[in-house]
Design a protein around this motif. Structure first.
Motif, PDB file in Angstrom:
ATOM      1  N   LEU A  22      28.999  46.997  43.203  1.00  7.88           N
ATOM      2  CA  LEU A  22      28.037  45.853  42.953  1.00  7.88           C
ATOM      3  C   LEU A  22      26.648  46.153  43.422  1.00  7.88           C
ATOM      4  CD1 LEU A  22      27.827  43.289  41.444  1.00  7.88           C
ATOM      5  CD2 LEU A  22      28.726  42.116  43.582  1.00  7.88           C
ATOM      6  N   ILE A  23      25.737  45.924  42.779  1.00  8.26           N
ATOM      7  CA  ILE A  23      24.217  45.941  43.286  1.00  8.26           C
ATOM      8  C   ILE A  23      23.662  44.689  43.116  1.00  8.26           C
ATOM      9  CG2 ILE A  23      21.892  47.034  43.107  1.00  8.26           C
ATOM     10  CD1 ILE A  23      23.436  49.474  42.084  1.00  8.26           C
ATOM     11  N   LEU A  24      23.088  43.890  43.999  1.00  9.30           N
ATOM     12  CA  LEU A  24      22.619  42.485  43.679  1.00  9.30           C
ATOM     13  C   LEU A  24      20.867  42.599  43.059  1.00  9.30           C
ATOM     14  CD1 LEU A  24      23.608  40.990  47.016  1.00  9.30           C
ATOM     15  CD2 LEU A  24      24.695  41.003  44.914  1.00  9.30           C
ATOM     16  N   GLU A  25      20.730  41.456  42.497  1.00 12.68           N
ATOM     17  CA  GLU A  25      19.360  41.467  41.873  1.00 12.68           C
ATOM     18  C   GLU A  25      18.374  41.858  42.538  1.00 12.68           C
ATOM     19  OE1 GLU A  25      19.830  37.468  43.731  1.00 12.68           O
ATOM     20  OE2 GLU A  25      21.124  38.612  42.642  1.00 12.68           O
ATOM     21  N   ASP A  26      18.296  41.948  43.846  1.00 10.92           N
ATOM     22  CA  ASP A  26      17.235  42.394  44.767  1.00 10.92           C
ATOM     23  C   ASP A  26      17.349  43.746  45.109  1.00 10.92           C
ATOM     24  OD1 ASP A  26      19.396  42.130  46.500  1.00 10.92           O
ATOM     25  OD2 ASP A  26      18.424  40.638  47.865  1.00 10.92           O
ATOM     26  N   GLY A  27      18.350  44.625  44.750  1.00  6.61           N
ATOM     27  CA  GLY A  27      18.572  45.853  45.009  1.00  6.61           C
ATOM     28  C   GLY A  27      19.566  46.240  45.996  1.00  6.61           C
ATOM     29  N   GLU A  28      20.113  45.134  46.735  1.00  3.41           N
ATOM     30  CA  GLU A  28      20.826  45.372  47.831  1.00  3.41           C
ATOM     31  C   GLU A  28      22.288  45.806  47.366  1.00  3.41           C
ATOM     32  OE1 GLU A  28      23.315  42.482  50.997  1.00  3.41           O
ATOM     33  OE2 GLU A  28      21.193  41.955  50.362  1.00  3.41           O
ATOM     34  N   GLN A  29      23.009  46.668  48.041  1.00  4.28           N
ATOM     35  CA  GLN A  29      24.445  47.395  47.644  1.00  4.28           C
ATOM     36  C   GLN A  29      25.350  46.350  48.325  1.00  4.28           C
ATOM     37  OE1 GLN A  29      24.990  50.246  46.137  1.00  4.28           O
ATOM     38  NE2 GLN A  29      22.848  51.141  45.816  1.00  4.28           N
ATOM     39  N   LYS A  30      25.983  45.615  47.493  1.00  6.45           N
ATOM     40  CA  LYS A  30      27.268  44.888  48.118  1.00  6.45           C
ATOM     41  C   LYS A  30      28.401  45.612  48.233  1.00  6.45           C
ATOM     42  CE  LYS A  30      28.798  40.524  48.470  1.00  6.45           C
ATOM     43  NZ  LYS A  30      28.249  40.014  49.416  1.00  6.45           N
ATOM     44  N   GLY A  31      28.365  46.840  47.564  1.00  8.57           N
ATOM     45  CA  GLY A  31      29.754  47.712  47.759  1.00  8.57           C
ATOM     46  C   GLY A  31      30.681  47.723  46.748  1.00  8.57           C
ATOM     47  N   ILE A  32      31.958  48.163  46.663  1.00  7.12           N
ATOM     48  CA  ILE A  32      32.976  47.931  45.837  1.00  7.12           C
ATOM     49  C   ILE A  32      33.829  46.560  46.143  1.00  7.12           C
ATOM     50  CG2 ILE A  32      35.003  49.089  45.194  1.00  7.12           C
ATOM     51  CD1 ILE A  32      34.134  51.784  46.176  1.00  7.12           C
ATOM     52  N   VAL A  33      33.711  45.596  44.808  1.00  2.00           N
ATOM     53  CA  VAL A  33      34.378  44.620  44.982  1.00  2.00           C
ATOM     54  C   VAL A  33      34.998  44.302  43.622  1.00  2.00           C
ATOM     55  CG1 VAL A  33      32.477  43.446  46.276  1.00  2.00           C
ATOM     56  CG2 VAL A  33      32.270  43.425  43.753  1.00  2.00           C
ATOM     57  N   SER A  34      35.989  43.371  43.526  1.00  2.00           N
ATOM     58  CA  SER A  34      36.788  43.362  42.365  1.00  2.00           C
ATOM     59  C   SER A  34      35.903  42.984  41.082  1.00  2.00           C
ATOM     60  CB  SER A  34      37.789  42.374  42.573  1.00  2.00           C
ATOM     61  OG  SER A  34      37.555  40.990  42.831  1.00  2.00           O
ATOM     62  N   LEU A  35      36.250  43.006  39.983  1.00  2.00           N
ATOM     63  CA  LEU A  35      35.542  42.457  38.861  1.00  2.00           C
ATOM     64  C   LEU A  35      35.328  41.137  38.759  1.00  2.00           C
ATOM     65  CD1 LEU A  35      34.245  43.006  36.051  1.00  2.00           C
ATOM     66  CD2 LEU A  35      36.210  43.088  35.097  1.00  2.00           C
ATOM     67  N   ASN A  36      36.333  40.191  39.160  1.00  2.00           N
ATOM     68  CA  ASN A  36      36.439  38.877  39.126  1.00  2.00           C
ATOM     69  C   ASN A  36      35.229  38.395  40.377  1.00  2.00           C
ATOM     70  OD1 ASN A  36      38.240  38.484  37.070  1.00  2.00           O
ATOM     71  ND2 ASN A  36      39.909  38.565  38.397  1.00  2.00           N
ATOM     72  N   GLU A  37      35.375  38.923  41.400  1.00  2.00           N
ATOM     73  CA  GLU A  37      34.282  38.503  42.437  1.00  2.00           C
ATOM     74  C   GLU A  37      33.156  38.805  42.079  1.00  2.00           C
ATOM     75  OE1 GLU A  37      33.458  39.765  46.999  1.00  2.00           O
ATOM     76  OE2 GLU A  37      35.356  40.192  46.257  1.00  2.00           O
ATOM     77  N   ALA A  38      32.661  40.239  41.560  1.00  2.00           N
ATOM     78  CA  ALA A  38      31.422  40.537  40.796  1.00  2.00           C
ATOM     79  C   ALA A  38      30.732  39.385  40.059  1.00  2.00           C
ATOM     80  CB  ALA A  38      31.205  41.691  40.351  1.00  2.00           C
ATOM     81  N   LEU A  39      31.737  38.858  38.978  1.00  2.12           N
ATOM     82  CA  LEU A  39      31.544  37.846  38.082  1.00  2.12           C
ATOM     83  C   LEU A  39      30.924  36.507  38.583  1.00  2.12           C
ATOM     84  CD1 LEU A  39      33.886  38.654  35.057  1.00  2.12           C
ATOM     85  CD2 LEU A  39      31.377  38.910  35.050  1.00  2.12           C
ATOM     86  N   ASN A  40      31.937  36.271  39.495  1.00  7.14           N
ATOM     87  CA  ASN A  40      31.467  34.968  40.369  1.00  7.14           C
ATOM     88  C   ASN A  40      30.086  35.097  41.136  1.00  7.14           C
ATOM     89  OD1 ASN A  40      33.830  33.701  39.572  1.00  7.14           O
ATOM     90  ND2 ASN A  40      35.202  34.318  41.142  1.00  7.14           N
ATOM     91  N   ILE A  41      29.966  36.164  41.689  1.00  9.84           N
ATOM     92  CA  ILE A  41      28.485  36.217  42.488  1.00  9.84           C
ATOM     93  C   ILE A  41      27.573  36.253  41.280  1.00  9.84           C
ATOM     94  CG2 ILE A  41      27.124  37.942  43.466  1.00  9.84           C
ATOM     95  CD1 ILE A  41      29.736  39.028  45.115  1.00  9.84           C
ATOM     96  N   ALA A  42      27.654  36.982  40.331  1.00 11.51           N
ATOM     97  CA  ALA A  42      26.512  36.763  39.023  1.00 11.51           C
ATOM     98  C   ALA A  42      26.418  35.314  38.822  1.00 11.51           C
ATOM     99  CB  ALA A  42      26.951  37.646  37.914  1.00 11.51           C
ATOM    100  N   ASN A  43      27.367  34.622  38.356  1.00 11.74           N
ATOM    101  CA  ASN A  43      27.603  33.294  37.900  1.00 11.74           C
ATOM    102  C   ASN A  43      27.039  32.372  38.873  1.00 11.74           C
ATOM    103  OD1 ASN A  43      28.511  33.861  35.351  1.00 11.74           O
ATOM    104  ND2 ASN A  43      30.772  33.493  35.932  1.00 11.74           N
ATOM    105  N   GLU A  44      27.180  32.528  40.125  1.00 12.57           N
ATOM    106  CA  GLU A  44      26.812  31.672  41.081  1.00 12.57           C
ATOM    107  C   GLU A  44      25.051  31.710  41.271  1.00 12.57           C
ATOM    108  OE1 GLU A  44      28.500  32.656  44.993  1.00 12.57           O
ATOM    109  OE2 GLU A  44      30.478  31.920  44.235  1.00 12.57           O
ATOM    110  N   ARG A  45      24.694  32.922  41.215  1.00 10.92           N
ATOM    111  CA  ARG A  45      23.215  33.236  41.245  1.00 10.92           C
ATOM    112  C   ARG A  45      22.529  32.962  40.008  1.00 10.92           C
ATOM    113  NH1 ARG A  45      22.005  37.316  45.674  1.00 10.92           N
ATOM    114  NH2 ARG A  45      23.855  37.238  46.952  1.00 10.92           N
ATOM    115  N   GLY A  46      23.164  32.591  38.732  1.00 10.55           N
ATOM    116  CA  GLY A  46      22.478  32.427  37.568  1.00 10.55           C
ATOM    117  C   GLY A  46      22.145  33.605  36.717  1.00 10.55           C
ATOM    118  N   TYR A  47      23.003  34.779  36.900  1.00  4.75           N
ATOM    119  CA  TYR A  47      22.599  35.711  36.408  1.00  4.75           C
ATOM    120  C   TYR A  47      23.416  36.562  35.336  1.00  4.75           C
ATOM    121  CZ  TYR A  47      18.114  36.180  38.996  1.00  4.75           C
ATOM    122  OH  TYR A  47      16.906  35.779  39.515  1.00  4.75           O
TER     123      TYR A  47
END
Length: 176
Positions: A22-47
């Motif tokens: 996962l790479i966040l919208e500001d370019g920060e590397q979040k690392g390897i995460v589960s698909l569900n967690e990545a979807l949740n992060i994207a939804n929380e941020r509105g992206y």
């Protein structure tokens, strides 16, 4: 769902696999995460979660505004096509007759100068009709006159030659 193009990115629920890098919208590397967690992060941020490197192990996904991403991508492609068209050299054609009047000749010369200054090549054609074929030398004189008047503006790329009832010559802009 409609058939997907090979260059279309997978978005949100279309992404397959259990883990993603996962790479966040500001370019920060979040690392390897589960698909569900990545979807949740994207939804929380509105992206949206967009898969940008599906061939990687695990696939690389980025949190971004997908609509904006598609718009920017289309804009870049359009600009690239526009630049490609600008770099293409066109061959413009100007037709003369062996017995051309001075004013018509000057007008056509003005067009030739404009075409050459724009970076285009010019195909100069002298068209003979009927008994004018006897005076092929008038056509050569006319083509020589064109080259002499243009002087340093042009380079003769194809010498004058007869093609049926047409005498043609190609000139291009000089690289000065």
């Amino acid at each position: 769902m409609a058939a997907k193009k090979a260059d279309k990115e997978r978005v949100n629920e279309e992404i397959t696999g259990s883990e993603v890098r996962l790479i966040l919208e500001d370019g920060e590397q979040k690392g390897i995460v589960s698909l569900n967690e990545a979807l949740n992060i994207a939804n929380e941020r509105g992206y949206d979660l967009v898969e940008i490197a599906p061939q990687a192990k695990p696939p690389v996904c980025k949190v971004m505004d997908y609509g904006k991403f598609k718009f920017e991508k289309a804009k870049k492609e359009k600009e690239a096509r526009k630049k490609q068209r600008q770099n293409q050299i066109e061959v413009k054609e100007i037709k003369f007759r062996p017995k051309i009047e001075e004013h018509d000749y000057n007008t056509k010369m003005k067009h030739i100068r404009r075409f050459l200054s724009e970076g285009n090549k010019v195909k100069v054609v002298v068209r003979f009709r009927g008994r004018e074929m006897i005076y092929k030398d008038h056509g050569l004189e006319l083509l020589d006159r064109v080259v002499k008047e243009l002087g340093d503006l042009c380079v003769v790329e194809k010498k004058p030659e007869m093609q049926g009832r047409l005498q043609t010559m190609v000139i291009g802009p000089s690289n000065e």
